[in-house]
Write a protein that holds these residues in place. Structure first.
Motif, PDB file in Angstrom:
ATOM      1  N   GLU A 178       0.847  -1.177   0.000  1.00  7.06           N
ATOM      2  CA  GLU A 178       0.000   0.000   0.000  1.00  7.06           C
ATOM      3  C   GLU A 178       0.892   1.240   0.000  1.00  7.06           C
ATOM      4  N   VAL A 179       0.677   2.081  -1.004  1.00  7.45           N
ATOM      5  CA  VAL A 179       1.417   3.334  -1.124  1.00  7.45           C
ATOM      6  C   VAL A 179       0.392   4.460  -1.192  1.00  7.45           C
ATOM      7  N   ASP A 180       0.388   5.293  -0.190  1.00  9.45           N
ATOM      8  CA  ASP A 180      -0.539   6.422  -0.124  1.00  9.45           C
ATOM      9  C   ASP A 180      -1.988   6.008  -0.374  1.00  9.45           C
ATOM     10  N   GLY A 181      -2.387   4.879   0.220  1.00  5.94           N
ATOM     11  CA  GLY A 181      -3.758   4.406   0.105  1.00  5.94           C
ATOM     12  C   GLY A 181      -4.054   3.578  -1.129  1.00  5.94           C
ATOM     13  N   THR A 182      -3.080   3.423  -2.017  1.00  8.54           N
ATOM     14  CA  THR A 182      -3.267   2.644  -3.241  1.00  8.54           C
ATOM     15  C   THR A 182      -2.565   1.297  -3.097  1.00  8.54           C
ATOM     16  N   LEU A 183      -3.291   0.199  -3.404  1.00  5.92           N
ATOM     17  CA  LEU A 183      -2.686  -1.132  -3.371  1.00  5.92           C
ATOM     18  C   LEU A 183      -1.967  -1.405  -4.684  1.00  5.92           C
ATOM     19  N   MET A 184      -0.769  -1.954  -4.578  1.00  8.48           N
ATOM     20  CA  MET A 184       0.034  -2.279  -5.753  1.00  8.48           C
ATOM     21  C   MET A 184       0.440  -3.746  -5.670  1.00  8.48           C
ATOM     22  N   ASP A 185       0.052  -4.513  -6.697  1.00  7.29           N
ATOM     23  CA  ASP A 185       0.422  -5.927  -6.772  1.00  7.29           C
ATOM     24  C   ASP A 185       1.712  -6.077  -7.558  1.00  7.29           C
ATOM     25  N   ASN A 186       2.611  -6.877  -7.020  1.00  9.32           N
ATOM     26  CA  ASN A 186       3.864  -7.202  -7.699  1.00  9.32           C
ATOM     27  C   ASN A 186       3.985  -8.710  -7.740  1.00  9.32           C
ATOM     28  N   LYS A 187       3.914  -9.238  -8.932  1.00  2.81           N
ATOM     29  CA  LYS A 187       4.015 -10.684  -9.092  1.00  2.81           C
ATOM     30  C   LYS A 187       5.323 -10.996  -9.795  1.00  2.81           C
ATOM     31  N   GLY A 188       5.997 -12.030  -9.310  1.00  6.39           N
ATOM     32  CA  GLY A 188       7.266 -12.397  -9.914  1.00  6.39           C
ATOM     33  C   GLY A 188       7.652 -13.812  -9.582  1.00  6.39           C
ATOM     34  N   VAL A 189       8.832 -14.179 -10.057  1.00  9.64           N
ATOM     35  CA  VAL A 189       9.366 -15.512  -9.812  1.00  9.64           C
ATOM     36  C   VAL A 189      10.840 -15.420  -9.443  1.00  9.64           C
ATOM     37  N   TYR A 190      11.287 -16.477  -8.783  1.00  6.39           N
ATOM     38  CA  TYR A 190      12.703 -16.620  -8.478  1.00  6.39           C
ATOM     39  C   TYR A 190      13.416 -17.225  -9.676  1.00  6.39           C
ATOM     40  N   LEU A 191      14.543 -16.644 -10.016  1.00  3.55           N
ATOM     41  CA  LEU A 191      15.378 -17.164 -11.097  1.00  3.55           C
ATOM     42  C   LEU A 191      16.567 -17.956 -10.565  1.00  3.55           C
ATOM     43  N   TYR A 221       8.513 -12.354 -15.394  1.00  2.00           N
ATOM     44  CA  TYR A 221       7.630 -13.520 -15.485  1.00  2.00           C
ATOM     45  C   TYR A 221       6.834 -13.637 -14.201  1.00  2.00           C
ATOM     46  N   THR A 222       5.720 -14.349 -14.284  1.00  2.03           N
ATOM     47  CA  THR A 222       4.974 -14.746 -13.106  1.00  2.03           C
ATOM     48  C   THR A 222       5.071 -16.258 -13.011  1.00  2.03           C
ATOM     49  N   GLU A 223       4.490 -16.803 -11.951  1.00  2.00           N
ATOM     50  CA  GLU A 223       4.562 -18.246 -11.743  1.00  2.00           C
ATOM     51  C   GLU A 223       4.095 -18.990 -12.992  1.00  2.00           C
ATOM     52  N   GLY A 224       4.771 -20.102 -13.287  1.00  2.00           N
ATOM     53  CA  GLY A 224       4.459 -20.867 -14.484  1.00  2.00           C
ATOM     54  C   GLY A 224       5.134 -20.283 -15.726  1.00  2.00           C
ATOM     55  N   TRP A 225       6.085 -19.366 -15.512  1.00  5.79           N
ATOM     56  CA  TRP A 225       6.848 -18.723 -16.586  1.00  5.79           C
ATOM     57  C   TRP A 225       5.948 -17.974 -17.562  1.00  5.79           C
ATOM     58  N   LYS A 226       4.889 -17.386 -17.030  1.00  5.71           N
ATOM     59  CA  LYS A 226       4.012 -16.560 -17.867  1.00  5.71           C
ATOM     60  C   LYS A 226       4.601 -15.162 -17.958  1.00  5.71           C
ATOM     61  N   PRO A 227       4.817 -14.644 -19.173  1.00 14.31           N
ATOM     62  CA  PRO A 227       5.407 -13.311 -19.319  1.00 14.31           C
ATOM     63  C   PRO A 227       4.504 -12.228 -18.730  1.00 14.31           C
ATOM     64  N   ALA A 228       5.126 -11.289 -18.057  1.00  8.66           N
ATOM     65  CA  ALA A 228       4.398 -10.148 -17.509  1.00  8.66           C
ATOM     66  C   ALA A 228       4.165  -9.129 -18.611  1.00  8.66           C
ATOM     67  N   SER A 229       3.075  -8.407 -18.514  1.00  9.43           N
ATOM     68  CA  SER A 229       2.751  -7.439 -19.566  1.00  9.43           C
ATOM     69  C   SER A 229       3.653  -6.214 -19.522  1.00  9.43           C
ATOM     70  N   GLU A 230       4.063  -5.798 -18.329  1.00  7.02           N
ATOM     71  CA  GLU A 230       4.920  -4.622 -18.209  1.00  7.02           C
ATOM     72  C   GLU A 230       6.022  -4.875 -17.186  1.00  7.02           C
ATOM     73  N   PRO A 231       7.024  -5.687 -17.543  1.00  2.97           N
ATOM     74  CA  PRO A 231       8.101  -5.972 -16.584  1.00  2.97           C
ATOM     75  C   PRO A 231       8.935  -4.727 -16.301  1.00  2.97           C
ATOM     76  N   PHE A 232       9.489  -4.684 -15.088  1.00  2.00           N
ATOM     77  CA  PHE A 232      10.269  -3.525 -14.697  1.00  2.00           C
ATOM     78  C   PHE A 232      11.736  -3.861 -14.464  1.00  2.00           C
TER      79      PHE A 232
END
Length: 158
Positions: free
Chosen positions: A63-76, A90-101
């Protein structure tokens, strides 16, 4: 995975933390510890899911200033007490993220005084992404997280 730095895409810092390496490792790999240090206060971690294995999830919600932010990732890469590499590419199952950072690389080694030499690297896909992260306050933010981690870990190791 190498940790040779590319100044056009990578940001990093190293600090010696006054807590044993095992405790620092436990803080980063046990979901009950993550809310105590993972984002700079006053922001808060509200949820954590960890499946500590290559391809396993590392999901956080904060939560940042009242806004929830989801961060999904995987261990490499998972090298107990030495190296932890995770990405939002990527997210679990090696699904590509739409906007990786970025991909995060944490390196831990023993400091001579019983503490931990802690290196955090943020590896980006482009120099523009690196510049964005730097202007967002990478050094201050990750530095604050390291300070919060040290304070919390010292309380666990006493």
């Amino acid at each position: 995975m190498t940790h040779d730095l590319d100044p056009t895409t990578d940001l990093s810092f190293t600090r010696t933390l006054a807590a044993p390496r095992q405790v620092i490792w436990d803080c980063w790999t046990n979901p009950r510890h993550i809310p105590h240090f993972f984002v700079p206060a006053p922001h808060k971690v509200t949820e954590v899911e960890i499946d500590l294995r290559v391809g396993g999830r590392f999901n956080t919600t904060f939560e940042v200033d009242g806004t929830l932010m989801d961060n999904k990732g995987v261990y490499l890469e998972v090298m107990p007490q030495e190296k932890l590499v995770f990405t939002d590419t990527y997210t679990e199952g090696w699904k590509p993220a739409s906007e990786p950072f970025m991909t995060a690389i944490l390196l831990l080694s023993d400091a001579p005084d019983g503490g931990t030499i802690y290196t955090a690297i943020a590896r980006h896909r482009s120099s523009a992404s690196r510049e964005t992260h730097e202007s967002m306050g990478f050094h201050d933010g990750w530095g604050t997280v390291a300070t919060q981690l040290e304070t919390y870990a010292k309380g666990l190791s006493t």
